[in-house]
Design a protein around this motif. Structure first.
Motif, PDB file in Angstrom:
ATOM      1  N   ARG A  37      61.284  44.168  47.033  1.00 52.07           N
ATOM      2  CA  ARG A  37      62.609  43.903  47.152  1.00 52.07           C
ATOM      3  C   ARG A  37      63.109  44.947  47.077  1.00 52.07           C
ATOM      4  N   GLU A  38      63.309  45.927  45.602  1.00 51.84           N
ATOM      5  CA  GLU A  38      64.039  46.570  45.152  1.00 51.84           C
ATOM      6  C   GLU A  38      63.856  48.208  46.082  1.00 51.84           C
ATOM      7  N   VAL A  39      62.380  48.147  46.149  1.00 55.69           N
ATOM      8  CA  VAL A  39      63.135  49.875  47.405  1.00 55.69           C
ATOM      9  C   VAL A  39      62.818  49.680  48.874  1.00 55.69           C
ATOM     10  N   CYS A  40      63.109  48.470  49.096  1.00 55.37           N
ATOM     11  CA  CYS A  40      63.595  47.862  50.426  1.00 55.37           C
ATOM     12  C   CYS A  40      64.558  47.787  50.161  1.00 55.37           C
ATOM     13  N   ASP A  41      65.826  47.434  49.542  1.00 57.29           N
ATOM     14  CA  ASP A  41      67.348  47.381  49.770  1.00 57.29           C
ATOM     15  C   ASP A  41      67.936  49.114  49.307  1.00 57.29           C
ATOM     16  N   GLU A  42      66.854  49.489  48.493  1.00 51.47           N
ATOM     17  CA  GLU A  42      67.075  51.570  48.540  1.00 51.47           C
ATOM     18  C   GLU A  42      66.585  51.798  50.086  1.00 51.47           C
ATOM     19  N   TYR A  43      65.481  51.459  50.765  1.00 57.37           N
ATOM     20  CA  TYR A  43      65.667  52.221  51.963  1.00 57.37           C
ATOM     21  C   TYR A  43      67.238  52.076  53.019  1.00 57.37           C
ATOM     22  N   LEU A  44      66.969  49.905  53.494  1.00 59.99           N
ATOM     23  CA  LEU A  44      68.111  49.967  53.779  1.00 59.99           C
ATOM     24  C   LEU A  44      69.586  50.419  53.765  1.00 59.99           C
ATOM     25  N   SER A  45      69.751  50.778  52.461  1.00 57.48           N
ATOM     26  CA  SER A  45      71.494  51.251  51.981  1.00 57.48           C
ATOM     27  C   SER A  45      71.470  52.419  52.913  1.00 57.48           C
ATOM     28  N   ARG A  46      70.151  53.288  53.126  1.00 62.43           N
ATOM     29  CA  ARG A  46      70.534  54.652  53.135  1.00 62.43           C
ATOM     30  C   ARG A  46      69.525  54.121  54.890  1.00 62.43           C
ATOM     31  N   TRP A  47      69.656  53.429  55.947  1.00 64.78           N
ATOM     32  CA  TRP A  47      69.079  53.042  57.293  1.00 64.78           C
ATOM     33  C   TRP A  47      70.548  54.277  57.995  1.00 64.78           C
ATOM     34  N   GLY A  48      70.502  55.152  58.333  1.00 60.58           N
ATOM     35  CA  GLY A  48      71.553  55.786  59.151  1.00 60.58           C
ATOM     36  C   GLY A  48      71.143  55.221  60.695  1.00 60.58           C
ATOM     37  N   LYS A  49      70.225  55.020  61.688  1.00 63.92           N
ATOM     38  CA  LYS A  49      70.180  54.341  62.491  1.00 63.92           C
ATOM     39  C   LYS A  49      70.842  53.200  63.107  1.00 63.92           C
ATOM     40  N   LYS A  50      70.755  53.063  64.423  1.00 59.85           N
ATOM     41  CA  LYS A  50      70.873  51.778  64.978  1.00 59.85           C
ATOM     42  C   LYS A  50      70.464  50.623  65.114  1.00 59.85           C
ATOM     43  N   ASP A  51      70.985  49.389  64.754  1.00 56.24           N
ATOM     44  CA  ASP A  51      70.238  47.864  64.833  1.00 56.24           C
ATOM     45  C   ASP A  51      69.716  47.842  63.420  1.00 56.24           C
ATOM     46  N   PHE A  76      56.871  37.728  51.072  1.00 57.21           N
ATOM     47  CA  PHE A  76      55.458  38.036  50.592  1.00 57.21           C
ATOM     48  C   PHE A  76      55.450  38.610  49.655  1.00 57.21           C
ATOM     49  N   PHE A  77      55.823  40.068  50.055  1.00 56.46           N
ATOM     50  CA  PHE A  77      55.804  41.158  48.733  1.00 56.46           C
ATOM     51  C   PHE A  77      57.594  41.543  47.582  1.00 56.46           C
ATOM     52  N   GLY A  78      58.528  40.290  48.308  1.00 56.60           N
ATOM     53  CA  GLY A  78      59.069  40.937  47.723  1.00 56.60           C
ATOM     54  C   GLY A  78      59.192  40.827  45.958  1.00 56.60           C
ATOM     55  N   ASP A  79      58.942  40.339  45.312  1.00 53.72           N
ATOM     56  CA  ASP A  79      59.006  40.606  43.917  1.00 53.72           C
ATOM     57  C   ASP A  79      57.401  41.116  43.543  1.00 53.72           C
ATOM     58  N   ARG A  80      56.926  41.764  43.358  1.00 55.72           N
ATOM     59  CA  ARG A  80      55.512  42.398  43.917  1.00 55.72           C
ATOM     60  C   ARG A  80      56.358  43.516  43.541  1.00 55.72           C
ATOM     61  N   ILE A  81      55.545  44.483  42.182  1.00 52.46           N
ATOM     62  CA  ILE A  81      55.706  45.993  41.847  1.00 52.46           C
ATOM     63  C   ILE A  81      54.877  46.915  42.605  1.00 52.46           C
ATOM     64  N   MET A  82      55.630  47.367  43.645  1.00 55.09           N
ATOM     65  CA  MET A  82      55.231  48.957  44.715  1.00 55.09           C
ATOM     66  C   MET A  82      53.942  49.203  44.326  1.00 55.09           C
ATOM     67  N   THR A  83      53.891  49.448  43.227  1.00 56.20           N
ATOM     68  CA  THR A  83      52.731  50.632  42.902  1.00 56.20           C
ATOM     69  C   THR A  83      51.131  49.269  42.846  1.00 56.20           C
ATOM     70  N   ASP A  84      51.651  47.536  42.839  1.00 53.74           N
ATOM     71  CA  ASP A  84      50.455  46.892  42.084  1.00 53.74           C
ATOM     72  C   ASP A  84      50.673  46.178  43.649  1.00 53.74           C
ATOM     73  N   ILE A  85      51.279  46.448  44.805  1.00 49.61           N
ATOM     74  CA  ILE A  85      50.744  46.398  46.001  1.00 49.61           C
ATOM     75  C   ILE A  85      49.206  47.003  46.080  1.00 49.61           C
TER      76      ILE A  85
END
Length: 417
Positions: free
Chosen positions: A129-143, A157-166
């Motif tokens: 989820r933290e990575v997704c938040d950072e990803y969205l904060s840099r979203w420069g496209k439409k929609d 499904f994966f929000g609270d999982r450590i990214m490298t643990d998936i």
């Protein structure tokens, strides 16, 4: 040296200056101020004399009563380093590469992510989820809102999982669940593309070593689907739409058939996008991010005028929520049923597909195929359909056996055969 002085409001301020350290605090009585000052003076003298064993034994409450961790630091004593000496030695012995290769379980065994952070070491401890938040904060496209909703699907499904643990097994298992639930390959691949975009971002930031999503393959059947209506089916569908309980279904289907526009593009059209004089409609927000014009046939213009409104309202609004597009799925299903056109694959006895299902998007396919059958150049078709690449247009072009046979016969004639 301790100083106690009265304040204008009746309180007393205690100031302690000893060994280059200054501490002060305000109390309601002179006695409390003096007691605290005396205690601080004793602790400033006593703390430097404490052994490592004694420092390891003192509790958080003891530290607070003695002046707080800040006082220990001012006296040159790093309680954090003393308490985690062995673990910090092990952490500091790791190379940068080894730090980035640590698994979440290894990080936890070595003291947890907070210990690594306080030691100033960079590790991969971020949750999905933290990575997704950072990803969205840099979203420069439409929609942005739409992408946020699509990303949130995976966060469930994966929000609270450590990214490298998936791992790939987690991703494959979830995809298998979607397949078992009856999701189509196109739907799964659309969701998977969003997840892949997140992983691509994570890879660029050094949070993962590879984009695992690329290894999870789902057979996409869209390229094998080329369902185009026959002339009889088309006429039956048009008649069914004309008598639909939703009075604008005929207009919507007519526009889809004759412009090749996507469903989302048509549903976002507003009345001020229509130029009745020029017979065009302006699409300012298309799938590929560019604007374009739709050229409207006379029959479409005539039908638009039957419903014409003034202003910026949607042409196809929801009856309950005018600022949202109409959900016409029920009307569409009823029209297909009335026209005897199946919205599910018709199968042979052996399970193979006898006749493919017909979807609203197939109207766009029919538009491109009809232009191709009429002998239009592929670049013309691509421009009218709003395709960025000719390869995309090729997927939509469908020629029947008669057209292919005619092409071959014309070639033979050209060769004087």
């Amino acid at each position: 040296m301790a100083y106690i002085r009265p304040l204008a409001n009746g309180n007393f301020r205690a100031d302690v200056r000893l060994k280059g350290i200054t501490k002060n605090k305000t109390f309601s009585t002179e006695k409390l101020a003096q007691t605290w000052a005396d205690s601080i003076e004793r602790n400033i003298k006593a703390i430097p004399l404490m052994s490592s064993a004694q420092l390891l034994e003192i509790t958080e409450a003891d530290i607070e009563s003695m002046g707080g961790e800040e006082l220990f630091k001012q006296l040159g004593i790093d309680l954090f380093a003393i308490r985690h000496c062995a673990k910090l030695e092990a952490i500091n012995a790791l190379s940068k590469k080894e730090l980035l290769q640590l698994t979440p379980q290894e990080i936890e065994r070595m003291g947890g992510a907070d210990l690594f952070i306080k030691a100033g070491k960079r590790i991969r401890y971020k949750t999905f989820r933290e990575v997704c938040d950072e990803y969205l904060s840099r979203w420069g496209k439409k929609d942005y809102k739409g992408q946020m909703q699509r990303v949130d699907y995976w966060c469930q499904f994966f929000g609270d999982r450590i990214m490298t643990d998936i791992d790939i097994f987690d991703l494959r298992e979830h995809v298998d669940d979607m397949i078992d639930a009856g999701d189509r390959a196109t739907t799964i691949n659309r969701k998977k593309a969003v997840l892949s975009s997140v992983y691509k971002f994570a890879l660029s930031r050094g949070y993962v070593d590879e984009n695992l999503v690329r290894s999870v393959v789902v057979d996409d059947d869209t390229k094998r689907r080329d369902r185009v209506l026959s002339d009889q089916e088309r006429q039956r569908l048009i008649k069914a739409c004309q008598v639909s309980h939703w009075d604008k279904l005929y207009l919507l289907v007519l526009m889809a058939m004759t412009t090749g526009a996507r469903k989302g593009e048509l549903m976002s059209l507003r009345w001020n996008d229509i130029n009745f004089k020029d017979g065009t409609a302006f699409l300012g927000d298309t799938k590929n991010g560019t604007s374009r014009e739709l050229y409207l046939a006379l029959v479409v213009i005539a039908e638009l005028k039957c419903h014409q409104e003034i202003g910026t309202g949607l042409i196809f609004p929801s009856l309950e929520l005018p600022e949202q597009p109409m959900d016409f799925r029920a009307a569409w299903r009823n029209a297909l049923k009335a026209a005897n056109i199946s919205d599910k694959d018709v199968l042979n006895t052996d399970g193979s597909v006898k006749l493919e299902r017909f979807t609203f998007h197939c109207l766009r396919h029919g538009f491109c195929s009809a232009l191709s059958d009429a002998g239009k150049e592929i670049n013309q078709i691509a421009k009218l359909a709003g395709h960025k690449s000719i390869q995309t247009t090729m997927r939509y072009i469908h020629q029947g056996r008669d057209q292919k046979r005619q092409i071959v016969n014309e070639l033979a004639q050209a060769f004087n055969l």
